[in-house]
Motif scaffolding. Sequence first.
Motif, mmCIF file in Angstrom:
data_model
loop_
_atom_site.group_PDB
_atom_site.id
_atom_site.type_symbol
_atom_site.label_atom_id
_atom_site.label_comp_id
_atom_site.label_asym_id
_atom_site.label_seq_id
_atom_site.Cartn_x
_atom_site.Cartn_y
_atom_site.Cartn_z
ATOM 1 N N PRO A 154 30.676 -27.572 -15.248
ATOM 2 C CA PRO A 154 30.713 -27.752 -13.583
ATOM 3 C C PRO A 154 31.188 -26.638 -12.685
ATOM 4 O O PRO A 154 32.178 -26.433 -13.310
ATOM 5 C CB PRO A 154 30.926 -29.313 -13.353
ATOM 6 C CG PRO A 154 30.449 -29.836 -14.285
ATOM 7 C CD PRO A 154 31.673 -29.105 -15.359
ATOM 8 N N PRO A 155 30.970 -26.360 -11.686
ATOM 9 C CA PRO A 155 30.955 -25.372 -10.974
ATOM 10 C C PRO A 155 32.315 -25.811 -9.970
ATOM 11 O O PRO A 155 32.443 -27.534 -10.231
ATOM 12 C CB PRO A 155 29.907 -25.112 -9.832
ATOM 13 C CG PRO A 155 29.123 -25.709 -9.641
ATOM 14 C CD PRO A 155 29.425 -26.795 -11.378
ATOM 15 N N ALA A 156 33.456 -25.733 -9.528
ATOM 16 C CA ALA A 156 34.441 -25.678 -8.907
ATOM 17 C C ALA A 156 33.750 -25.970 -7.302
ATOM 18 O O ALA A 156 32.916 -25.356 -6.854
ATOM 19 C CB ALA A 156 35.226 -24.815 -9.192
ATOM 20 N N VAL A 188 23.892 -32.354 -18.087
ATOM 21 C CA VAL A 188 24.548 -31.460 -18.242
ATOM 22 C C VAL A 188 24.180 -29.793 -17.441
ATOM 23 O O VAL A 188 23.735 -29.959 -16.141
ATOM 24 C CB VAL A 188 24.417 -30.432 -20.410
ATOM 25 C CG1 VAL A 188 24.455 -31.697 -20.534
ATOM 26 C CG2 VAL A 188 22.929 -30.016 -20.134
ATOM 27 N N TRP A 189 25.655 -29.231 -17.268
ATOM 28 C CA TRP A 189 25.411 -28.079 -16.778
ATOM 29 C C TRP A 189 25.142 -27.023 -17.594
ATOM 30 O O TRP A 189 25.529 -26.427 -19.059
ATOM 31 C CB TRP A 189 26.278 -27.576 -15.831
ATOM 32 C CG TRP A 189 26.764 -28.404 -14.687
ATOM 33 C CD1 TRP A 189 27.469 -29.924 -14.496
ATOM 34 C CD2 TRP A 189 26.265 -28.158 -13.403
ATOM 35 N NE1 TRP A 189 27.694 -30.813 -14.239
ATOM 36 C CE2 TRP A 189 26.987 -29.798 -12.286
ATOM 37 C CE3 TRP A 189 26.023 -27.471 -12.403
ATOM 38 C CZ2 TRP A 189 26.815 -29.554 -11.538
ATOM 39 C CZ3 TRP A 189 26.079 -27.362 -11.121
ATOM 40 C CH2 TRP A 189 26.071 -28.877 -10.779
ATOM 41 N N ALA A 190 23.639 -25.790 -17.331
ATOM 42 C CA ALA A 190 23.735 -24.689 -17.780
ATOM 43 C C ALA A 190 24.093 -23.574 -16.957
ATOM 44 O O ALA A 190 23.631 -23.711 -15.416
ATOM 45 C CB ALA A 190 22.415 -24.696 -18.161
ATOM 46 N N ASP A 191 23.803 -22.690 -17.756
ATOM 47 C CA ASP A 191 24.121 -20.685 -17.018
ATOM 48 C C ASP A 191 23.116 -20.336 -16.982
ATOM 49 O O ASP A 191 22.572 -19.424 -18.543
ATOM 50 C CB ASP A 191 25.054 -20.550 -17.888
ATOM 51 C CG ASP A 191 25.343 -18.720 -17.772
ATOM 52 O OD1 ASP A 191 25.970 -19.210 -15.878
ATOM 53 O OD2 ASP A 191 26.070 -17.660 -17.752
ATOM 54 N N PRO A 209 26.526 -22.241 -12.348
ATOM 55 C CA PRO A 209 26.537 -22.972 -13.195
ATOM 56 C C PRO A 209 25.587 -23.846 -12.292
ATOM 57 O O PRO A 209 24.872 -23.749 -11.113
ATOM 58 C CB PRO A 209 27.316 -24.139 -13.276
ATOM 59 C CG PRO A 209 28.196 -22.848 -13.261
ATOM 60 C CD PRO A 209 27.729 -21.421 -12.034
ATOM 61 N N ILE A 210 24.245 -24.428 -13.378
ATOM 62 C CA ILE A 210 23.413 -25.098 -12.790
ATOM 63 C C ILE A 210 23.464 -26.710 -13.847
ATOM 64 O O ILE A 210 23.249 -26.196 -14.930
ATOM 65 C CB ILE A 210 21.493 -24.728 -13.141
ATOM 66 C CG1 ILE A 210 21.448 -22.967 -12.901
ATOM 67 C CG2 ILE A 210 20.751 -25.626 -12.880
ATOM 68 C CD1 ILE A 210 19.980 -22.616 -12.842
ATOM 69 N N SER A 211 22.561 -27.455 -12.180
ATOM 70 C CA SER A 211 22.594 -28.946 -13.115
ATOM 71 C C SER A 211 21.234 -29.228 -13.174
ATOM 72 O O SER A 211 20.848 -29.052 -12.293
ATOM 73 C CB SER A 211 22.745 -29.964 -11.918
ATOM 74 O OG SER A 211 23.250 -31.358 -12.059
ATOM 75 N N PHE A 234 6.163 -26.543 -24.961
ATOM 76 C CA PHE A 234 6.872 -24.810 -25.199
ATOM 77 C C PHE A 234 8.898 -24.898 -25.381
ATOM 78 O O PHE A 234 8.907 -26.465 -24.655
ATOM 79 C CB PHE A 234 6.611 -24.337 -23.882
ATOM 80 C CG PHE A 234 5.102 -24.225 -23.808
ATOM 81 C CD1 PHE A 234 4.783 -22.408 -24.602
ATOM 82 C CD2 PHE A 234 3.874 -24.620 -24.033
ATOM 83 C CE1 PHE A 234 3.543 -21.556 -24.679
ATOM 84 C CE2 PHE A 234 2.971 -23.990 -24.426
ATOM 85 C CZ PHE A 234 2.462 -22.865 -24.658
ATOM 86 N N SER A 235 9.000 -24.705 -24.734
ATOM 87 C CA SER A 235 10.852 -25.084 -24.362
ATOM 88 C C SER A 235 11.241 -23.634 -24.612
ATOM 89 O O SER A 235 11.238 -21.972 -24.403
ATOM 90 C CB SER A 235 11.783 -24.999 -25.945
ATOM 91 O OG SER A 235 11.093 -23.951 -26.885
ATOM 92 N N VAL A 236 12.833 -24.184 -23.605
ATOM 93 C CA VAL A 236 13.448 -22.675 -23.501
ATOM 94 C C VAL A 236 14.682 -22.599 -23.723
ATOM 95 O O VAL A 236 15.655 -24.413 -23.379
ATOM 96 C CB VAL A 236 13.309 -21.938 -22.605
ATOM 97 C CG1 VAL A 236 13.866 -23.059 -21.034
ATOM 98 C CG2 VAL A 236 14.615 -20.904 -21.729
ATOM 99 N N GLN A 237 16.069 -21.894 -24.233
ATOM 100 C CA GLN A 237 16.902 -22.439 -24.887
ATOM 101 C C GLN A 237 17.944 -21.731 -23.785
ATOM 102 O O GLN A 237 18.574 -20.008 -23.739
ATOM 103 C CB GLN A 237 16.985 -22.275 -26.224
ATOM 104 C CG GLN A 237 18.469 -22.902 -26.749
ATOM 105 C CD GLN A 237 18.715 -23.376 -28.145
ATOM 106 O OE1 GLN A 237 19.796 -21.987 -28.519
ATOM 107 N NE2 GLN A 237 17.473 -23.845 -29.310
ATOM 108 N N LEU A 238 19.200 -22.321 -23.149
ATOM 109 C CA LEU A 238 20.449 -22.273 -22.565
ATOM 110 C C LEU A 238 21.380 -22.278 -22.959
ATOM 111 O O LEU A 238 21.779 -23.691 -23.666
ATOM 112 C CB LEU A 238 20.037 -22.502 -20.760
ATOM 113 C CG LEU A 238 18.766 -22.508 -20.095
ATOM 114 C CD1 LEU A 238 17.711 -23.434 -20.786
ATOM 115 C CD2 LEU A 238 18.862 -21.978 -18.727
ATOM 116 N N PRO A 239 22.408 -21.705 -22.699
ATOM 117 C CA PRO A 239 23.966 -22.223 -22.724
ATOM 118 C C PRO A 239 24.851 -22.914 -22.075
ATOM 119 O O PRO A 239 23.703 -22.710 -20.941
ATOM 120 C CB PRO A 239 24.775 -20.375 -23.271
ATOM 121 C CG PRO A 239 23.910 -19.497 -21.641
ATOM 122 C CD PRO A 239 22.489 -19.963 -21.952
ATOM 123 N N LEU A 240 25.135 -23.908 -22.562
ATOM 124 C CA LEU A 240 25.873 -24.592 -21.813
ATOM 125 C C LEU A 240 27.229 -24.100 -21.032
ATOM 126 O O LEU A 240 27.782 -23.186 -21.551
ATOM 127 C CB LEU A 240 26.464 -26.124 -22.349
ATOM 128 C CG LEU A 240 25.459 -27.070 -23.481
ATOM 129 C CD1 LEU A 240 25.696 -27.884 -24.470
ATOM 130 C CD2 LEU A 240 24.511 -28.085 -22.317
#
Length: 597
Positions: free
Chosen positions: A452-454, A331-334, A299-301, A443-449
Amino acid sequence: MTAVPIPQKPGARLRAALVELLYRQSRAVLFANLVIPWPVAYVLREAVPGRQLLIWIGAVYALTGARLLLSYRYFRRGDQAPGPEVWARRFTVLSVLSSLLWGGVGWIGFVPSEPHLIAFVCIVLTGMSGGAVPALSAYPPAYAGLLIAMQLPFALRCLSQEGSIYSVYLAFLLCLVCVYLYYSLITYRSLKETVSLRFENLALVEGLERERDRATAADRAKTRFLAAASHDLRQPIHAAALFTASLAALARRGDIKGADAKGIADRLEAVIGSLGGLLHGLIDVSRLDAGLVPVQRRPISLARMLGDLREEFAPQALQRGVALRAVPLDVWADSDPVLLKRILDNFLSNALRHAPDGRVLIGCRRRGGAVEIQVVDTGPGIPSGQHQAVFEEFVQLDDLQLDNPQRDREQGLGLGLAIVRRLADLLGHPIGLRSTPGKGSAFSVQLPLTAPPALARVSPRRSEPSGRLGIMVVDDDVQVLAGLATLLAAWGHDPVCGADVEELCRRHEAAGADSVHLIIADYRLKRGLTGSEAIARLERYLGYRVPALIVTGDTSPERLRDLTATGRLVLHKPVAPERLQAAIREAVAGEAPAGSA
């Protein structure tokens, strides 16, 4: 006629093609159904009441019209039409009903007192049955239904009569049925093999076309590479030669000052760094093509990442007069943070370079269960016909935006967006480009939501070793060997160097050296020996395992896979001094992951 996509599975494609053959080849049968009833009625006019004959002809015409309508609907079908099996069954039902009408001729025309009429009816039925073999054999159930429906009434009349002649008719009929079924099966197999062969030929042609296109693309890429490399790689080498000549000229004069030497050395280091950046771009492409780039998702903030990117690129934006703004989402993305940052670094670098005195925005937008990171600039934009080309190798944005054949050496070989495309494919993140000439690009890049990590405790990091190290160096290039020995000694280590394993062992024994903490080996050595093999021999000589670095100039995907399989840390030439220092610390500390650096 509306074209309908052929199913992708081979079996489904074959069935669909055979059903289409069934409809196309039945046109002759339909024509016969319109013409032959009249001669039959004429021959039977004295033995069969005219009213029955007219009713029979009307029924034949009605069913033939229904079959023509079905054929019309089949060839005009749309994307939502039923599958081929449904159309085949519909055809079979109408075909069997029509055959029953023809079988009725064998019933009403079977007049025992008129033997010539029985013979005529037998000829008509066998002729109609035989003529349908090539037309209906593409779908065996259709022909079998036709044959049974057409011959059964005549066979029943033969069974109901006494006399040897009727037994002969019946035997003759049974033989013809068997022969027709046999030829129908043979015809079906022949049609099936023909259609299969046609699909195989089409697949072969498509494969050859793909290979041709791939070869053409590879040839174009090679041409672009040679054109780019011949110019972009010559420039830093030429500059390095000039700085080296300047340093040598000052040394010959004997009055070289420390400040002058340092200035030339700094410039020479910058030139070599530029050359290294160009070559590392090629290595990165090869590593991605070889599948050697590991993905470590977590997970990335995005709020934190976009904020960090804004801080990192703020000085560059200020220098270029660009108003850089970040609009993050909490949001957090994977994703893999290192690879994702590299994608965004490239987007931002391009945006700042091509929008001087303009504006650049990096922000996020929700897209259902995903989030899209966009980098928008107010640069010159990219023509719509070139949106795919920007993600190809050795293409610079300036070439597309300004139609300018002059390459910008500061942009490298034009591999940035090609690497971005490969990274996005590796991560499974769709990338996009929207651009309007004169207004800018996005330019764009799409990531899955993701959630947040424990929280977890952070373990303390091990302290890195320091001090004087005993280092063995094996390289068959005398200049490289001398340069490494000088550099390692300047860093305070004890290097022992040799052009091969035997020479290195002799020098180590002669020097009475202490323990060896590290081995640095070139990958390609004399007599076909590899660096990993040299390391293994040196470890046998020492009697214990030693951390090792392998240095290589190879960029082919196959070679990179072999290097990764050694489990050693791999450095790609040219190696920056600071990277070599870091690799030495990592290897000796036991923290170096296997793979390329």
